[in-house]
Design a protein around this motif. Structure first.
Motif, mmCIF file in Angstrom:
data_model
loop_
_atom_site.group_PDB
_atom_site.id
_atom_site.type_symbol
_atom_site.label_atom_id
_atom_site.label_comp_id
_atom_site.label_asym_id
_atom_site.label_seq_id
_atom_site.Cartn_x
_atom_site.Cartn_y
_atom_site.Cartn_z
ATOM 1 N N MET A 1 -32.500 113.836 -18.458
ATOM 2 C CA MET A 1 -32.977 112.892 -19.448
ATOM 3 C C MET A 1 -33.161 111.537 -18.758
ATOM 4 S SD MET A 1 -31.189 111.679 -23.050
ATOM 5 C CE MET A 1 -30.187 113.103 -23.027
ATOM 6 N N GLU A 2 -34.297 110.954 -18.989
ATOM 7 C CA GLU A 2 -34.563 109.630 -18.408
ATOM 8 C C GLU A 2 -33.824 108.562 -19.204
ATOM 9 O OE1 GLU A 2 -38.606 108.609 -17.545
ATOM 10 O OE2 GLU A 2 -39.165 110.726 -17.510
ATOM 11 N N ASN A 3 -33.575 107.426 -18.542
ATOM 12 C CA ASN A 3 -32.904 106.333 -19.236
ATOM 13 C C ASN A 3 -33.307 104.991 -18.624
ATOM 14 O OD1 ASN A 3 -30.733 105.291 -17.258
ATOM 15 N ND2 ASN A 3 -30.434 107.516 -17.194
ATOM 16 N N ARG A 4 -32.953 103.934 -19.332
ATOM 17 C CA ARG A 4 -33.264 102.569 -18.905
ATOM 18 C C ARG A 4 -32.016 101.801 -18.482
ATOM 19 N NH1 ARG A 4 -35.420 99.731 -23.721
ATOM 20 N NH2 ARG A 4 -35.699 98.082 -22.227
ATOM 21 N N VAL A 5 -30.937 102.506 -18.176
ATOM 22 C CA VAL A 5 -29.667 101.852 -17.884
ATOM 23 C C VAL A 5 -29.781 100.904 -16.696
ATOM 24 C CG1 VAL A 5 -27.247 102.205 -17.240
ATOM 25 C CG2 VAL A 5 -28.314 103.698 -18.957
ATOM 26 N N GLU A 6 -30.372 101.355 -15.603
ATOM 27 C CA GLU A 6 -30.490 100.494 -14.423
ATOM 28 C C GLU A 6 -31.287 99.235 -14.740
ATOM 29 O OE1 GLU A 6 -31.697 100.669 -9.701
ATOM 30 O OE2 GLU A 6 -32.365 102.282 -11.021
ATOM 31 N N GLN A 7 -32.412 99.402 -15.401
ATOM 32 C CA GLN A 7 -33.252 98.263 -15.766
ATOM 33 C C GLN A 7 -32.474 97.276 -16.645
ATOM 34 O OE1 GLN A 7 -36.412 99.457 -18.364
ATOM 35 N NE2 GLN A 7 -37.219 97.394 -18.585
ATOM 36 N N LEU A 8 -31.793 97.781 -17.651
ATOM 37 C CA LEU A 8 -31.043 96.914 -18.564
ATOM 38 C C LEU A 8 -29.882 96.222 -17.855
ATOM 39 C CD1 LEU A 8 -31.070 99.325 -21.617
ATOM 40 C CD2 LEU A 8 -32.322 97.161 -21.441
ATOM 41 N N ARG A 9 -29.221 96.936 -16.957
ATOM 42 C CA ARG A 9 -28.116 96.357 -16.191
ATOM 43 C C ARG A 9 -28.617 95.215 -15.314
ATOM 44 N NH1 ARG A 9 -26.929 97.003 -11.048
ATOM 45 N NH2 ARG A 9 -28.095 98.934 -10.753
ATOM 46 N N LYS A 10 -29.738 95.442 -14.633
ATOM 47 C CA LYS A 10 -30.280 94.429 -13.727
ATOM 48 C C LYS A 10 -30.766 93.195 -14.476
ATOM 49 C CE LYS A 10 -31.413 97.369 -9.818
ATOM 50 N NZ LYS A 10 -32.490 97.933 -8.987
ATOM 51 N N VAL A 11 -31.319 93.371 -15.668
ATOM 52 C CA VAL A 11 -31.750 92.232 -16.484
ATOM 53 C C VAL A 11 -30.561 91.320 -16.780
ATOM 54 C CG1 VAL A 11 -32.523 91.598 -18.825
ATOM 55 C CG2 VAL A 11 -33.788 93.305 -17.508
ATOM 56 N N ARG A 12 -29.400 91.910 -16.929
ATOM 57 C CA ARG A 12 -28.178 91.128 -17.184
ATOM 58 C C ARG A 12 -27.551 90.597 -15.907
ATOM 59 N NH1 ARG A 12 -25.106 92.127 -22.429
ATOM 60 N NH2 ARG A 12 -26.793 92.797 -23.783
ATOM 61 N N GLY A 13 -28.132 90.935 -14.762
ATOM 62 C CA GLY A 13 -27.638 90.412 -13.497
ATOM 63 C C GLY A 13 -26.318 91.017 -13.056
ATOM 64 N N LEU A 14 -26.059 92.254 -13.451
ATOM 65 C CA LEU A 14 -24.796 92.900 -13.120
ATOM 66 C C LEU A 14 -24.952 93.893 -11.974
ATOM 67 C CD1 LEU A 14 -23.589 93.718 -16.738
ATOM 68 C CD2 LEU A 14 -22.631 91.987 -15.220
ATOM 69 N N SER A 15 -23.970 93.909 -11.095
ATOM 70 C CA SER A 15 -23.906 94.962 -10.085
ATOM 71 C C SER A 15 -23.407 96.235 -10.771
ATOM 72 C CB SER A 15 -22.940 94.576 -8.967
ATOM 73 O OG SER A 15 -21.608 94.549 -9.471
ATOM 74 N N GLN A 16 -23.578 97.369 -10.101
ATOM 75 C CA GLN A 16 -23.042 98.605 -10.664
ATOM 76 C C GLN A 16 -21.533 98.488 -10.859
ATOM 77 O OE1 GLN A 16 -24.253 101.880 -8.136
ATOM 78 N NE2 GLN A 16 -26.108 102.219 -9.341
ATOM 79 N N GLU A 17 -20.856 97.867 -9.903
ATOM 80 C CA GLU A 17 -19.398 97.719 -9.977
ATOM 81 C C GLU A 17 -18.986 96.876 -11.182
ATOM 82 O OE1 GLU A 17 -15.659 98.612 -9.062
ATOM 83 O OE2 GLU A 17 -17.283 99.272 -7.755
ATOM 84 N N ASP A 18 -19.642 95.742 -11.383
ATOM 85 C CA ASP A 18 -19.310 94.877 -12.512
ATOM 86 C C ASP A 18 -19.605 95.555 -13.849
ATOM 87 O OD1 ASP A 18 -18.441 92.854 -10.828
ATOM 88 O OD2 ASP A 18 -20.386 91.829 -10.833
ATOM 89 N N PHE A 19 -20.732 96.246 -13.900
ATOM 90 C CA PHE A 19 -21.112 96.958 -15.115
ATOM 91 C C PHE A 19 -20.111 98.070 -15.410
ATOM 92 C CE2 PHE A 19 -24.001 100.282 -17.065
ATOM 93 C CZ PHE A 19 -23.954 99.737 -18.339
ATOM 94 N N ALA A 20 -19.746 98.833 -14.385
ATOM 95 C CA ALA A 20 -18.775 99.916 -14.551
ATOM 96 C C ALA A 20 -17.452 99.376 -15.095
ATOM 97 C CB ALA A 20 -18.561 100.637 -13.227
ATOM 98 N N ARG A 21 -17.018 98.270 -14.545
ATOM 99 C CA ARG A 21 -15.766 97.653 -15.001
ATOM 100 C C ARG A 21 -15.884 97.256 -16.476
ATOM 101 N NH1 ARG A 21 -15.516 93.710 -11.428
ATOM 102 N NH2 ARG A 21 -14.863 95.155 -9.803
ATOM 103 N N ALA A 22 -17.031 96.700 -16.858
ATOM 104 C CA ALA A 22 -17.233 96.238 -18.234
ATOM 105 C C ALA A 22 -17.203 97.380 -19.245
ATOM 106 C CB ALA A 22 -18.550 95.473 -18.341
ATOM 107 N N ILE A 23 -17.701 98.543 -18.840
ATOM 108 C CA ILE A 23 -17.728 99.677 -19.777
ATOM 109 C C ILE A 23 -16.625 100.697 -19.489
ATOM 110 C CG2 ILE A 23 -20.164 99.385 -20.364
ATOM 111 C CD1 ILE A 23 -20.755 101.795 -18.490
ATOM 112 N N ARG A 24 -15.750 100.361 -18.540
ATOM 113 C CA ARG A 24 -14.557 101.156 -18.233
ATOM 114 C C ARG A 24 -14.850 102.564 -17.729
ATOM 115 N NH1 ARG A 24 -9.780 98.987 -21.894
ATOM 116 N NH2 ARG A 24 -10.520 96.857 -22.053
#
Length: 68
Positions: A1-24
């Motif tokens: 399934m395709e998704n927009r997670v990477e695009q949405l994460r980058k718009v918020r200026g988050l690294s994968q690590e920071d995003f992962a921490r935010a969503i646990r």
């Protein structure tokens, strides 16, 4: 399934690590979701929806088969 997670994460200026921490979740989970190797549980999909303030169907693109 395709998704927009990477695009949405980058718009918020988050690294994968920071995003992962935010969503646990782990950074590897974020990477796998972004690359389409892992479809998140319904609970995690709702977490992503809440985080981005978007309905699930605007984050994940599900293509229905013609047979339905």
């Amino acid at each position: 399934m395709e998704n927009r997670v990477e695009q949405l994460r980058k718009v918020r200026g988050l690294s994968q690590e920071d995003f992962a921490r935010a969503i646990r979740v782990s950074r590897q989970t974020v990477s796998s979701i972004e690359n389409g190797r892992y479809n998140p549980s319904l609970e995690l999909a709702f977490t992503l929806s809440d985080f981005f303030g978007l309905p699930i169907e605007e984050i994940f693109i599900h293509e229905r088969s013609e047979a339905l």
